[in-house]
Design a protein around this motif. Structure first.
Motif, PDB file in Angstrom:
ATOM      1  N   SER A 134       5.139 -67.591 132.991  1.00 38.46           N
ATOM      2  CA  SER A 134       5.693 -68.907 132.614  1.00 38.46           C
ATOM      3  C   SER A 134       4.979 -69.628 133.979  1.00 38.46           C
ATOM      4  O   SER A 134       5.353 -71.138 134.157  1.00 38.46           O
ATOM      5  CB  SER A 134       7.268 -68.877 132.826  1.00 38.46           C
ATOM      6  OG  SER A 134       7.571 -68.231 133.949  1.00 38.46           O
ATOM      7  N   ARG A 135       4.379 -69.335 135.048  1.00 39.62           N
ATOM      8  CA  ARG A 135       4.032 -70.172 136.212  1.00 39.62           C
ATOM      9  C   ARG A 135       2.644 -70.586 135.964  1.00 39.62           C
ATOM     10  O   ARG A 135       1.673 -70.498 136.550  1.00 39.62           O
ATOM     11  CB  ARG A 135       3.867 -69.109 137.403  1.00 39.62           C
ATOM     12  CG  ARG A 135       5.373 -68.643 137.777  1.00 39.62           C
ATOM     13  CD  ARG A 135       5.350 -67.922 138.975  1.00 39.62           C
ATOM     14  NE  ARG A 135       6.697 -67.388 139.532  1.00 39.62           N
ATOM     15  CZ  ARG A 135       6.741 -66.620 140.689  1.00 39.62           C
ATOM     16  NH1 ARG A 135       5.307 -65.898 141.199  1.00 39.62           N
ATOM     17  NH2 ARG A 135       7.752 -65.954 140.945  1.00 39.62           N
ATOM     18  N   VAL A 136       2.351 -71.145 134.834  1.00 37.40           N
ATOM     19  CA  VAL A 136       1.052 -71.661 134.498  1.00 37.40           C
ATOM     20  C   VAL A 136       0.754 -72.700 135.165  1.00 37.40           C
ATOM     21  O   VAL A 136       1.408 -73.629 135.192  1.00 37.40           O
ATOM     22  CB  VAL A 136       0.831 -72.042 132.832  1.00 37.40           C
ATOM     23  CG1 VAL A 136      -0.450 -72.522 132.719  1.00 37.40           C
ATOM     24  CG2 VAL A 136       1.151 -70.619 132.065  1.00 37.40           C
ATOM     25  N   GLN A 137      -0.542 -72.878 136.076  1.00 35.71           N
ATOM     26  CA  GLN A 137      -0.729 -73.826 136.914  1.00 35.71           C
ATOM     27  C   GLN A 137      -2.239 -73.782 136.704  1.00 35.71           C
ATOM     28  O   GLN A 137      -2.714 -72.871 136.753  1.00 35.71           O
ATOM     29  CB  GLN A 137       0.054 -73.815 138.344  1.00 35.71           C
ATOM     30  CG  GLN A 137      -0.456 -72.640 138.904  1.00 35.71           C
ATOM     31  CD  GLN A 137       0.386 -72.440 140.288  1.00 35.71           C
ATOM     32  OE1 GLN A 137       1.009 -73.407 140.535  1.00 35.71           O
ATOM     33  NE2 GLN A 137      -0.236 -71.315 141.202  1.00 35.71           N
ATOM     34  N   ASN A 138      -2.715 -74.924 137.032  1.00 34.01           N
ATOM     35  CA  ASN A 138      -4.246 -74.852 137.261  1.00 34.01           C
ATOM     36  C   ASN A 138      -4.670 -74.722 138.495  1.00 34.01           C
ATOM     37  O   ASN A 138      -4.159 -74.884 139.607  1.00 34.01           O
ATOM     38  CB  ASN A 138      -4.819 -76.469 136.820  1.00 34.01           C
ATOM     39  CG  ASN A 138      -4.517 -76.769 135.368  1.00 34.01           C
ATOM     40  OD1 ASN A 138      -4.692 -75.998 134.385  1.00 34.01           O
ATOM     41  ND2 ASN A 138      -4.267 -78.209 135.270  1.00 34.01           N
ATOM     42  N   PRO A 139      -5.624 -74.014 138.757  1.00 34.03           N
ATOM     43  CA  PRO A 139      -6.335 -73.429 140.131  1.00 34.03           C
ATOM     44  C   PRO A 139      -6.647 -74.499 140.909  1.00 34.03           C
ATOM     45  O   PRO A 139      -7.312 -75.604 140.360  1.00 34.03           O
ATOM     46  CB  PRO A 139      -7.339 -72.516 139.768  1.00 34.03           C
ATOM     47  CG  PRO A 139      -7.154 -71.945 138.492  1.00 34.03           C
ATOM     48  CD  PRO A 139      -6.383 -72.963 137.569  1.00 34.03           C
ATOM     49  N   ARG A 140      -6.169 -74.518 142.228  1.00 32.53           N
ATOM     50  CA  ARG A 140      -6.714 -75.728 142.981  1.00 32.53           C
ATOM     51  C   ARG A 140      -7.053 -75.214 144.468  1.00 32.53           C
ATOM     52  O   ARG A 140      -6.392 -74.145 144.705  1.00 32.53           O
ATOM     53  CB  ARG A 140      -5.264 -76.846 143.496  1.00 32.53           C
ATOM     54  CG  ARG A 140      -5.196 -77.507 141.980  1.00 32.53           C
ATOM     55  CD  ARG A 140      -6.026 -78.659 141.992  1.00 32.53           C
ATOM     56  NE  ARG A 140      -5.591 -79.526 140.683  1.00 32.53           N
ATOM     57  CZ  ARG A 140      -5.917 -79.393 139.361  1.00 32.53           C
ATOM     58  NH1 ARG A 140      -6.654 -78.174 139.079  1.00 32.53           N
ATOM     59  NH2 ARG A 140      -5.398 -80.088 138.421  1.00 32.53           N
ATOM     60  N   ARG A 141      -8.048 -75.872 145.037  1.00 34.76           N
ATOM     61  CA  ARG A 141      -8.417 -75.392 146.357  1.00 34.76           C
ATOM     62  C   ARG A 141      -7.242 -75.955 147.219  1.00 34.76           C
ATOM     63  O   ARG A 141      -6.809 -76.920 146.791  1.00 34.76           O
ATOM     64  CB  ARG A 141      -9.719 -75.949 146.937  1.00 34.76           C
ATOM     65  CG  ARG A 141     -10.863 -75.411 145.508  1.00 34.76           C
ATOM     66  CD  ARG A 141     -12.381 -75.785 146.327  1.00 34.76           C
ATOM     67  NE  ARG A 141     -12.850 -74.692 147.326  1.00 34.76           N
ATOM     68  CZ  ARG A 141     -13.781 -74.737 147.951  1.00 34.76           C
ATOM     69  NH1 ARG A 141     -14.608 -75.974 147.771  1.00 34.76           N
ATOM     70  NH2 ARG A 141     -14.144 -73.868 148.761  1.00 34.76           N
ATOM     71  N   VAL A 142      -7.116 -75.370 148.267  1.00 38.57           N
ATOM     72  CA  VAL A 142      -6.028 -75.689 149.134  1.00 38.57           C
ATOM     73  C   VAL A 142      -6.071 -77.069 149.711  1.00 38.57           C
ATOM     74  O   VAL A 142      -4.959 -77.488 150.054  1.00 38.57           O
ATOM     75  CB  VAL A 142      -5.742 -74.309 150.265  1.00 38.57           C
ATOM     76  CG1 VAL A 142      -6.968 -74.659 151.260  1.00 38.57           C
ATOM     77  CG2 VAL A 142      -4.519 -74.755 150.964  1.00 38.57           C
ATOM     78  N   ARG A 143      -7.306 -77.698 149.740  1.00 43.10           N
ATOM     79  CA  ARG A 143      -7.204 -78.875 150.137  1.00 43.10           C
ATOM     80  C   ARG A 143      -6.881 -79.711 149.302  1.00 43.10           C
ATOM     81  O   ARG A 143      -6.346 -80.890 149.663  1.00 43.10           O
ATOM     82  CB  ARG A 143      -8.548 -79.296 150.704  1.00 43.10           C
ATOM     83  CG  ARG A 143      -9.207 -78.729 152.126  1.00 43.10           C
ATOM     84  CD  ARG A 143     -10.604 -79.256 152.495  1.00 43.10           C
ATOM     85  NE  ARG A 143     -10.577 -78.515 154.140  1.00 43.10           N
ATOM     86  CZ  ARG A 143     -10.747 -79.178 154.970  1.00 43.10           C
ATOM     87  NH1 ARG A 143     -10.583 -80.448 155.035  1.00 43.10           N
ATOM     88  NH2 ARG A 143     -10.643 -78.744 156.253  1.00 43.10           N
ATOM     89  N   GLU A 144      -7.098 -79.515 148.221  1.00 41.34           N
ATOM     90  CA  GLU A 144      -6.566 -80.463 146.789  1.00 41.34           C
ATOM     91  C   GLU A 144      -4.833 -80.266 146.910  1.00 41.34           C
ATOM     92  O   GLU A 144      -4.540 -81.177 146.348  1.00 41.34           O
ATOM     93  CB  GLU A 144      -6.934 -79.802 145.554  1.00 41.34           C
ATOM     94  CG  GLU A 144      -8.639 -79.740 145.573  1.00 41.34           C
ATOM     95  CD  GLU A 144      -8.871 -79.215 143.908  1.00 41.34           C
ATOM     96  OE1 GLU A 144      -8.510 -80.108 142.931  1.00 41.34           O
ATOM     97  OE2 GLU A 144      -9.631 -78.335 144.036  1.00 41.34           O
ATOM     98  N   LEU A 145      -4.251 -79.466 147.508  1.00 41.29           N
ATOM     99  CA  LEU A 145      -2.805 -79.299 147.613  1.00 41.29           C
ATOM    100  C   LEU A 145      -2.447 -80.059 148.800  1.00 41.29           C
ATOM    101  O   LEU A 145      -1.084 -79.956 149.290  1.00 41.29           O
ATOM    102  CB  LEU A 145      -2.469 -77.852 147.851  1.00 41.29           C
ATOM    103  CG  LEU A 145      -2.858 -77.085 146.341  1.00 41.29           C
ATOM    104  CD1 LEU A 145      -2.326 -75.796 146.481  1.00 41.29           C
ATOM    105  CD2 LEU A 145      -2.339 -77.846 145.006  1.00 41.29           C
ATOM    106  N   GLY A 146      -3.285 -80.714 149.536  1.00 44.14           N
ATOM    107  CA  GLY A 146      -2.847 -81.289 150.826  1.00 44.14           C
ATOM    108  C   GLY A 146      -2.515 -80.411 152.027  1.00 44.14           C
ATOM    109  O   GLY A 146      -2.203 -80.913 153.242  1.00 44.14           O
TER     110      GLY A 146
END
Length: 331
Positions: A5-17
């Motif tokens: 249920s934790r579907v999320q698109n991969p993001r590089r850590v910088r994209e997460l602020g």
């Protein structure tokens, strides 16, 4: 491989602020920002398998490149280390894989090299590993020569895939699904007489409490077999083997910045090399490269987590991706 249920698109850590450190990154923020360094990967999934091969291929390896190895904890296999220690050079690409496939990968690398050098009579393959047996049927030793050769032949200077790919397909770290991560830093021209980039690639598979910029992120511990980390450091700075050893040690130290507990069963290794064969860097000027490698390793390890997907594998075991909302915009 399956998502819950934790579907999320991969993001590089910088994209997460989340911004690690103060030095600027290279254009790709990857090990391939170092001129002449390429990465190729082969990924195996399905039927109880989550494993693969990651190849770091620097131009000029056949003529040898200055290099050094640092061992944080030697509970692991890094083929070829004694000759690197003795001569201070590498003479082959650097390959990463799962533990029980290490020697098959080394043999396949030798075949690939002999095909390209018909006069070679001695070669020192460099192959590292971490144990992906929690999510992959490691006893099958599924890596074939074709898988190894595909990783080598596909190596490119583009941004390497991260997360659940190559040698990181089945790895876990700090209570979450992890994998391959990469990052880089550049130094001001005043810090380098020739070359100014430090890049790293990690295969993350170790225990501890995930820590992001000093903030602990609790997770349910994963009872995985083997807790290790392989770190490859590349640079174009004019460093000799001794100085590269100092850089490699800082790479291992940087694991502590993300919460590694350096467990007794962890094989923590860093191998550092330079594409610049003309040493000329003063020890007193190493502050910048030390900062560059610690920041790069910290960010690469975080990328290995935030770019991973929740994975179900061997014996229906599941490793969950770190929920991005737990670390978004941490400062």
């Amino acid at each position: 491989m399956a998502d819950d249920s934790r579907v999320q698109n991969p993001r590089r850590v910088r994209e997460l602020g989340v911004i690690v450190g103060t030095l600027p990154t290279g254009p790709l923020n990857a090990i391939t920002d170092v001129p002449g360094v390429r990465v190729g990967q082969t990924t195996l999934t399905g039927e109880g398998l989550n494993t693969g091969v990651t190849a770091i291929v620097p131009d000029g390896y056949a003529e040898t490149l200055p290099a050094a190895v640092a061992v944080g904890n030697g509970y692991g296999k890094l083929v070829g280390t004694t000759q690197v220690d003795e001569l201070g050079v590498i003479e082959t690409p650097i390959l990463l894989t799962g533990t029980l496939s290490t020697f098959r990968v080394a043999d396949a690398l030798i075949t690939w090299l002999l095909d390209r050098n018909p006069r070679a009579t001695s070669l020192n393959p460099i192959v590292g590993e971490t144990n992906d047996g929690y999510l992959s049927d490691i006893r099958r030793r599924p890596i074939s020569p074709e898988h190894v050769h595909a990783a080598l032949d596909s190596a490119s200077s583009s941004l390497p895939l991260e997360g659940c790919v190559g040698a990181g397909t089945g790895t876990t770290a700090l209570g979450f699904k992890a994998g391959i991560g990469t990052a880089s830093r550049t130094l001001a021209p005043a810090d380098a007489t020739a070359g100014n980039t430090v890049g790293v690639l990690v295969q993350a598979n170790f225990s501890g409490l995930l820590t992001v910029l000093g903030h602990p992120i609790p997770a349910t511990p994963i009872d995985a077999d083997g807790n290790s980390c392989m770190i490859v450091v590349a640079t174009d700075l004019p460093l000799d083997a001794r100085q590269l050893g100092r850089l490699a040690r800082r790479a291992v130290f940087a694991m502590g910045r993300v919460g590694s507990d350096f467990a007794p069963g962890s094989g923590d290794y860093a191998i550092a090399f330079t594409t610049n064969r003309t040493p000329g860097y003063a020890d007193g000027d190493l502050r910048g490269p030390f900062q560059a490698v610690t920041e790069s390793v910290e960010e690469a390890l975080l990328n290995s987590l935030t770019m991973a997907r929740t994975t179900t594998g061997h014996r229906d075991r599941t490793a969950h991706a770190v929920p991005h909302e737990l670390i978004r915009d941490l400062t």
